[in-house]
Design a protein around this motif. Structure first.
Motif: not given
Length: 475
Positions: A244-270
């Motif tokens: 408890n002496s080194n606790a992380l900041p509290t996150l808003d429970p209404k927000h997702p942890l992660v949200k990726l929208h139309q995420a794309t990874i490409k290298y050149g044309d690949t």
């Protein structure tokens, strides 16, 4: 038992309720076995096969002795059911009072002198005239133990024989069994390793109807691994708390942890990942699977901020919109991460305890002094892993599997909202793989950290993980 008992390629059906599959097992006359495993794994079924129970659908059972003494909850229930049938008024002119205890014991046993001695030791002397079916569950269990022990069996099978016994009676029974070591082979079914008598020579571990491991108890390495596995599978210890002496900041429970929208990874044309939509809510455990080249590591890097394309994608993590001025450390404080590459990097010479403590400081090795509460938490993690006695051993002297367990504990010690386990079973043998999966199950049960488990095989599932994302390799 004059000859070995061999179960070869054995499949046994138990009234379509349970099936043992592909059992290969040999019991030598001078061996004494414990069968263990989690609930529903097939421990009792395997023991029952030695007493001739079950329908053999494939394989062979060779060398079963003629006289087998069996004590189990199933046999106990069957004996009581037989007694209750005597109450059927349609076939009897008088109401049956049931078979008295003395008849249940002395008309069955061979060694009556031993039976009398055990009746006294089990505290049943005053119950000899009582109807067997009027006894308590514990008392009927004692009657069955006396019957089995006093019948001079060639093989003695005891399924959870110590359940419900007080300390004095348990010690008495263990001492009696120890006295049979040279004359009677024994098979005990036990959930708890701490109840295992010293005379046991071998241990069989059951998992999902299969004999997963059969080890010589005198093999210290194999025994330690199996002890840890059973400890993690069955212990009632909870995930240790955060500091408890080194606790992380509290996150808003209404927000997702992660949200990726139309995420794309490409290298050149690949294109590696094409327009991926993915939301990870708090408390929602996920398994991410896919073949090499499908983009698993790339997607993880988008989440952690280690991929250069994370700022060209629409990504929301822990309340931050990527590219709006957040630092990478603001993100990474909420993530615990374990991978094979981390294990390669963690080559410092430090103790097992210090490896866990280093998780409070996100360091490889310990360069700060831990407080008393952090040391207490680290010790609780060691207890959970079944490694208390190895707290001061050097990390780099441990097996590959034990190192992986400690690195998962290191990642978890701050209770990060998201724990990413990238191929945590890579390079592990079967029992160490089961150890890691058991620890992940334990973490999922804790409900304080969301687990993202990454692997190649979708079928390699973990209890507690109910959400699945499968990536495919783009051609």
């Amino acid at each position: 038992m004059d000859a070995a008992v061999r179960l070869h390629n054995l499949t046994v059906n138990f009234d379509d309720r349970f099936t043992l599959n592909d059992i290969h097992w040999t019991l030598e006359p001078n061996q004494h076995w414990v069968i263990t495993g989690t609930n529903g794994s097939g421990k009792s079924a395997l023991a029952a096969v030695l007493a001739g129970v079950g329908k053999i659908e494939a394989g062979d059972v060779l060398g079963l002795p003629k006289k087998v003494g069996l004590v189990s909850f199933e046999a106990q229930a069957e004996l009581i059911a037989q007694e209750l049938k005597k109450d059927d008024a349609d076939i009897m002119d008088v109401i049956s009072v049931g078979t008295p205890v003395h008849e249940m014991i002395f008309e069955y046993c061979v060694d009556t002198e031993l039976a009398r001695d055990l009746v006294e030791k089990f505290g049943l002397t005053g119950l000899l005239d009582r109807a067997f079916r009027k006894l308590s569950t514990g008392e009927t269990r004692k009657v069955m133990l006396i019957r089995a022990l006093a019948n001079e069996p060639d093989l003695l099978i005891l399924d959870e024989p110590f359940d419900g016994l007080d300390a004095a009676t348990l010690t008495m029974l263990q001492n009696h069994l120890a006295g049979l070591v040279t004359t009677t082979p024994m098979v005990l079914v036990l959930n708890r390793f701490d109840e295992m008598p010293d005379f046991i020579t071998h241990v069989a571990y059951m998992s999902e109807g299969r004999l997963a491991h059969a080890i010589d108890k005198q093999d210290p390495h194999a025994y330690q691994e199996l002890y840890q596995l059973l400890h993690l599978k069955t212990t009632h210890l909870n995930i240790p708390p955060a500091d408890n002496s080194n606790a992380l900041p509290t996150l808003d429970p209404k927000h997702p942890l992660v949200k990726l929208h139309q995420a794309t990874i490409k290298y050149g044309d690949t294109i590696i990942v094409d327009k991926l939509d993915w939301t990870i809510e708090q408390g929602q455990h996920w398994q991410l699977s896919g073949p090499n080249g499908s983009g698993k590591t790339g997607v993880l890097s988008l989440i952690t901020g280690d991929h250069p394309q994370c700022y060209t994608n629409d990504i929301f993590v822990f309340g931050f919109q990527r590219g709006n001025g957040e630092s990478i450390w603001q993100i990474k404080q909420f993530i615990g991460y374990v991978s094979t590459s981390l294990q390669w990097e963690y080559r410092v010479s430090t103790s097992c305890r210090n490896v866990i403590l280093s998780g409070f400081y996100d360091s490889i090795g310990m360069y700060s002094k831990a407080n008393d509460n952090q040391k207490k938490i680290a010790n609780e993690w060691l207890a959970l892993l079944g490694m208390t006695q190895r707290a001061d051993q050097p990390f780099n002297k441990l097996s590959y599997g034990d190192q992986r367990l400690l690195l998962i504990a290191r990642a978890m010690v701050k209770h990060p909202p998201l724990l990413i386990l990238d191929e945590p079973c890579l390079g592990l043998d079967d029992i160490n793989r089961q150890l890691v999966l058991a620890l992940i199950e334990k973490i999922c049960q804790g409900k304080q950290t969301t687990v993202l488990y990454v692997n190649h095989h979708a079928e390699d599932q973990i209890a507690g993980i109910e959400n699945y994302l499968g990536l495919v390799k783009n051609s």
